[in-house]
Design a protein around this motif. Structure first.
Motif, PDB file in Angstrom:
ATOM      1  N   ARG A  29      -5.342   6.200  -0.170  1.00  0.00           N
ATOM      2  CA  ARG A  29      -4.600   4.955   0.029  1.00  0.00           C
ATOM      3  C   ARG A  29      -4.637   4.199  -1.286  1.00  0.00           C
ATOM      4  O   ARG A  29      -5.699   4.020  -1.884  1.00  0.00           O
ATOM      5  CB  ARG A  29      -5.213   4.111   1.151  1.00  0.00           C
ATOM      6  CG  ARG A  29      -5.050   4.756   2.514  1.00  0.00           C
ATOM      7  CD  ARG A  29      -5.614   3.867   3.592  1.00  0.00           C
ATOM      8  NE  ARG A  29      -5.636   4.585   4.851  1.00  0.00           N
ATOM      9  CZ  ARG A  29      -6.179   4.126   5.956  1.00  0.00           C
ATOM     10  NH1 ARG A  29      -6.745   2.947   5.953  1.00  0.00           N
ATOM     11  NH2 ARG A  29      -6.162   4.831   7.067  1.00  0.00           N
ATOM     12  N   ILE A  30      -3.489   3.758  -1.726  1.00  0.00           N
ATOM     13  CA  ILE A  30      -3.391   3.106  -3.033  1.00  0.00           C
ATOM     14  C   ILE A  30      -2.839   1.704  -2.836  1.00  0.00           C
ATOM     15  O   ILE A  30      -1.753   1.521  -2.273  1.00  0.00           O
ATOM     16  CB  ILE A  30      -2.467   3.899  -3.971  1.00  0.00           C
ATOM     17  CG1 ILE A  30      -2.956   5.345  -4.129  1.00  0.00           C
ATOM     18  CG2 ILE A  30      -2.391   3.221  -5.333  1.00  0.00           C
ATOM     19  CD1 ILE A  30      -1.984   6.229  -4.897  1.00  0.00           C
ATOM     20  N   PHE A  34       3.290   9.923   0.331  1.00  0.00           N
ATOM     21  CA  PHE A  34       2.819   8.603   0.749  1.00  0.00           C
ATOM     22  C   PHE A  34       3.956   7.854   1.438  1.00  0.00           C
ATOM     23  O   PHE A  34       5.139   8.141   1.217  1.00  0.00           O
ATOM     24  CB  PHE A  34       2.352   7.780  -0.460  1.00  0.00           C
ATOM     25  CG  PHE A  34       1.205   8.387  -1.218  1.00  0.00           C
ATOM     26  CD1 PHE A  34      -0.097   7.981  -0.971  1.00  0.00           C
ATOM     27  CD2 PHE A  34       1.421   9.363  -2.176  1.00  0.00           C
ATOM     28  CE1 PHE A  34      -1.157   8.541  -1.669  1.00  0.00           C
ATOM     29  CE2 PHE A  34       0.375   9.931  -2.878  1.00  0.00           C
ATOM     30  CZ  PHE A  34      -0.921   9.515  -2.620  1.00  0.00           C
ATOM     31  N   VAL A  35       3.581   6.872   2.252  1.00  0.00           N
ATOM     32  CA  VAL A  35       4.551   5.964   2.858  1.00  0.00           C
ATOM     33  C   VAL A  35       4.176   4.544   2.445  1.00  0.00           C
ATOM     34  O   VAL A  35       3.004   4.165   2.449  1.00  0.00           O
ATOM     35  CB  VAL A  35       4.578   6.098   4.391  1.00  0.00           C
ATOM     36  CG1 VAL A  35       5.463   5.026   5.011  1.00  0.00           C
ATOM     37  CG2 VAL A  35       5.085   7.471   4.795  1.00  0.00           C
ATOM     38  N   VAL A  36       5.178   3.744   2.084  1.00  0.00           N
ATOM     39  CA  VAL A  36       4.959   2.369   1.642  1.00  0.00           C
ATOM     40  C   VAL A  36       4.797   1.463   2.858  1.00  0.00           C
ATOM     41  O   VAL A  36       5.606   1.515   3.792  1.00  0.00           O
ATOM     42  CB  VAL A  36       6.135   1.876   0.779  1.00  0.00           C
ATOM     43  CG1 VAL A  36       5.892   0.439   0.317  1.00  0.00           C
ATOM     44  CG2 VAL A  36       6.356   2.804  -0.414  1.00  0.00           C
ATOM     45  N   THR A  37       3.753   0.645   2.847  1.00  0.00           N
ATOM     46  CA  THR A  37       3.551  -0.314   3.934  1.00  0.00           C
ATOM     47  C   THR A  37       3.003  -1.615   3.368  1.00  0.00           C
ATOM     48  O   THR A  37       2.382  -1.626   2.306  1.00  0.00           O
ATOM     49  CB  THR A  37       2.596   0.240   5.010  1.00  0.00           C
ATOM     50  OG1 THR A  37       2.459  -0.713   6.066  1.00  0.00           O
ATOM     51  CG2 THR A  37       1.232   0.537   4.435  1.00  0.00           C
ATOM     52  N   TRP A  47       0.825  -1.199   0.000  1.00  0.00           N
ATOM     53  CA  TRP A  47       0.000   0.000   0.000  1.00  0.00           C
ATOM     54  C   TRP A  47       0.860   1.250   0.000  1.00  0.00           C
ATOM     55  O   TRP A  47       1.940   1.279   0.589  1.00  0.00           O
ATOM     56  CB  TRP A  47      -0.886   0.033   1.257  1.00  0.00           C
ATOM     57  CG  TRP A  47      -1.904  -1.048   1.303  1.00  0.00           C
ATOM     58  CD1 TRP A  47      -1.723  -2.334   1.717  1.00  0.00           C
ATOM     59  CD2 TRP A  47      -3.273  -0.962   0.915  1.00  0.00           C
ATOM     60  NE1 TRP A  47      -2.881  -3.040   1.608  1.00  0.00           N
ATOM     61  CE2 TRP A  47      -3.846  -2.227   1.131  1.00  0.00           C
ATOM     62  CE3 TRP A  47      -4.055   0.079   0.421  1.00  0.00           C
ATOM     63  CZ2 TRP A  47      -5.191  -2.483   0.853  1.00  0.00           C
ATOM     64  CZ3 TRP A  47      -5.396  -0.178   0.149  1.00  0.00           C
ATOM     65  CH2 TRP A  47      -5.950  -1.447   0.359  1.00  0.00           C
ATOM     66  N   LEU A  48       0.358   2.292  -0.666  1.00  0.00           N
ATOM     67  CA  LEU A  48       0.868   3.646  -0.490  1.00  0.00           C
ATOM     68  C   LEU A  48      -0.162   4.364   0.382  1.00  0.00           C
ATOM     69  O   LEU A  48      -1.305   4.561  -0.038  1.00  0.00           O
ATOM     70  CB  LEU A  48       1.014   4.366  -1.835  1.00  0.00           C
ATOM     71  CG  LEU A  48       2.102   3.881  -2.798  1.00  0.00           C
ATOM     72  CD1 LEU A  48       2.140   4.769  -4.033  1.00  0.00           C
ATOM     73  CD2 LEU A  48       3.461   3.866  -2.129  1.00  0.00           C
ATOM     74  N   VAL A  49       0.247   4.729   1.585  1.00  0.00           N
ATOM     75  CA  VAL A  49      -0.659   5.351   2.544  1.00  0.00           C
ATOM     76  C   VAL A  49      -0.395   6.851   2.564  1.00  0.00           C
ATOM     77  O   VAL A  49       0.711   7.297   2.883  1.00  0.00           O
ATOM     78  CB  VAL A  49      -0.478   4.753   3.953  1.00  0.00           C
ATOM     79  CG1 VAL A  49      -1.418   5.431   4.945  1.00  0.00           C
ATOM     80  CG2 VAL A  49      -0.726   3.251   3.923  1.00  0.00           C
ATOM     81  N   GLY A  50      -1.401   7.642   2.221  1.00  0.00           N
ATOM     82  CA  GLY A  50      -1.260   9.092   2.152  1.00  0.00           C
ATOM     83  C   GLY A  50      -0.983   9.720   3.505  1.00  0.00           C
ATOM     84  O   GLY A  50      -1.495   9.279   4.535  1.00  0.00           O
ATOM     85  N   GLN A  51      -0.147  10.755   3.493  1.00  0.00           N
ATOM     86  CA  GLN A  51       0.262  11.450   4.710  1.00  0.00           C
ATOM     87  C   GLN A  51      -0.331  12.854   4.746  1.00  0.00           C
ATOM     88  O   GLN A  51      -0.558  13.474   3.702  1.00  0.00           O
ATOM     89  CB  GLN A  51       1.791  11.540   4.766  1.00  0.00           C
ATOM     90  CG  GLN A  51       2.496  10.188   4.730  1.00  0.00           C
ATOM     91  CD  GLN A  51       2.189   9.339   5.956  1.00  0.00           C
ATOM     92  OE1 GLN A  51       2.610   9.657   7.063  1.00  0.00           O
ATOM     93  NE2 GLN A  51       1.439   8.272   5.759  1.00  0.00           N
ATOM     94  N   PRO A  52      -0.566  13.394   5.944  1.00  0.00           N
ATOM     95  CA  PRO A  52      -1.058  14.778   6.059  1.00  0.00           C
ATOM     96  C   PRO A  52      -0.015  15.752   5.513  1.00  0.00           C
ATOM     97  O   PRO A  52       1.171  15.415   5.484  1.00  0.00           O
ATOM     98  CB  PRO A  52      -1.241  14.952   7.574  1.00  0.00           C
ATOM     99  CG  PRO A  52      -1.326  13.562   8.126  1.00  0.00           C
ATOM    100  CD  PRO A  52      -0.451  12.725   7.236  1.00  0.00           C
ATOM    101  N   PRO A  63       2.124   3.636   8.912  1.00  0.00           N
ATOM    102  CA  PRO A  63       3.204   4.479   9.420  1.00  0.00           C
ATOM    103  C   PRO A  63       2.715   5.860   9.820  1.00  0.00           C
ATOM    104  O   PRO A  63       1.736   6.372   9.286  1.00  0.00           O
ATOM    105  CB  PRO A  63       4.183   4.563   8.229  1.00  0.00           C
ATOM    106  CG  PRO A  63       3.800   3.434   7.336  1.00  0.00           C
ATOM    107  CD  PRO A  63       2.338   3.207   7.545  1.00  0.00           C
ATOM    108  N   THR A  64       3.401   6.471  10.786  1.00  0.00           N
ATOM    109  CA  THR A  64       3.096   7.837  11.173  1.00  0.00           C
ATOM    110  C   THR A  64       3.643   8.791  10.132  1.00  0.00           C
ATOM    111  O   THR A  64       4.525   8.434   9.345  1.00  0.00           O
ATOM    112  CB  THR A  64       3.724   8.153  12.537  1.00  0.00           C
ATOM    113  OG1 THR A  64       5.131   7.873  12.470  1.00  0.00           O
ATOM    114  CG2 THR A  64       3.109   7.296  13.624  1.00  0.00           C
ATOM    115  N   PRO A  65       3.125  10.027  10.082  1.00  0.00           N
ATOM    116  CA  PRO A  65       3.628  10.993   9.110  1.00  0.00           C
ATOM    117  C   PRO A  65       5.132  11.174   9.217  1.00  0.00           C
ATOM    118  O   PRO A  65       5.700  11.167  10.311  1.00  0.00           O
ATOM    119  CB  PRO A  65       2.876  12.275   9.490  1.00  0.00           C
ATOM    120  CG  PRO A  65       1.636  11.793  10.147  1.00  0.00           C
ATOM    121  CD  PRO A  65       2.017  10.546  10.879  1.00  0.00           C
ATOM    122  N   VAL A  66       5.782  11.323   8.077  1.00  0.00           N
ATOM    123  CA  VAL A  66       7.232  11.439   8.025  1.00  0.00           C
ATOM    124  C   VAL A  66       7.615  12.872   7.690  1.00  0.00           C
ATOM    125  O   VAL A  66       7.093  13.458   6.757  1.00  0.00           O
ATOM    126  CB  VAL A  66       7.802  10.485   6.948  1.00  0.00           C
ATOM    127  CG1 VAL A  66       9.312  10.596   6.886  1.00  0.00           C
ATOM    128  CG2 VAL A  66       7.395   9.051   7.251  1.00  0.00           C
TER     129      VAL A  66
END
Length: 251
Positions: A119-120, A195-198, A107-112, A205-208
């Motif tokens: 989410r992709i 996005f963050v990969v998970t 998944w690519l999880v969108g970050q603020p 994951p928390t925002p980076v």
């Protein structure tokens, strides 16, 4: 790859009216006997809603002309999208929706702040990401090109490729100029969306921050990079000593 949703329906007085599992596809919910989810309650329309289940997201579409759907305290006359457990109200019933997505998906999880609603899923087969309605994954954002990037799995490993987008695709701060293999925790920027990969949505994951990205890139530098830096420092010291010796001899 697959997904499914458990649908539990309760009346407001606590009676269980339905409890079914539904797979990928479009499923009607209502009082009609031919609906995959039958809710025998006078406050529910014969065709009240449609549950659309995709491999990476779900949505409920209002099909009733006389009744609305309520979700998180507001009326929904068109549709609502969800990817986690949620509850909607149809008439005087509570419809609990509990999705399960394939645990093998990446998944690519969108970050603020701008991508938190995205989410992709990265699935088998190439999927285009872009602003165009013709893309498999539509990201309606001004910084996204009509055809921005491709996502695919290669031997169960996620790969991203930029498609000549105007604002670029970056992985851990580096521009994507050829297909890049992604790892869990990588930071992917599509235009202005981060996005963050998970591997699983169970541990998002928390925002980076930018500092975290820089630190992550520093950890990627291998022994060869550190050795080169050490040799450069030694060469600089040797050069300084040599210049000092030449100055002393000239005096």
């Amino acid at each position: 790859m697959s997904a499914r949703v458990r649908v539990q329906v309760d009346s407001l007085d606590g009676h269980r009216l339905a409890d079914v599992w539904l797979g990928v596809g479009s499923h009607l919910i209502g009082r009609r006997s031919d609906c995959p989810v039958v809710i025998e309650h006078p406050s529910v329309s014969r065709l009240h809603a449609r549950l659309v289940i995709e491999t990476d997201r779900c949505r409920v579409v209002n099909e009733s002309l006389s009744n609305v759907i309520r979700w998180k305290g507001r009326e929904v006359r068109t549709s609502v999208e969800f990817m986690e457990d949620t509850t909607i109200t149809m008439g005087d019933t509570l419809v609990h929706l509990m999705p399960e997505f394939d645990s093998r998906a990446w998944w690519l999880v969108g970050q603020p702040p701008e991508a938190s609603s995205f989410r992709i899923a990265i699935l088998d087969g190439k999927r285009s990401v872009g602003r165009s309605l013709g893309a498999e994954v539509v990201l309606n954002h001004h910084s996204i090109s009509r055809q921005h990037a491709d996502l695919q799995l290669h031997r169960d490993e996620p790969v991203i490729q930029d498609l000549g987008s105007s604002n670029g695709t970056h992985v851990n701060g580096e521009p994507v100029v050829q297909p890049v293999l992604l790892r869990a925790g990588d930071v992917v920027d599509l235009g202005d969306l981060r996005f963050v990969v998970t591997r699983t949505l169970d541990a998002i994951p928390t925002p980076v921050s930018t500092d975290a990205v820089t630190s992550k890139m520093a950890r990627f530098s291998g022994p060869g990079t550190r050795t080169l830096a050490l040799l450069s420092a030694l060469l600089l010291i040797f050069t300084v000593i040599l210049v000092l010796l030449l100055i002393m001899r000239a005096q």
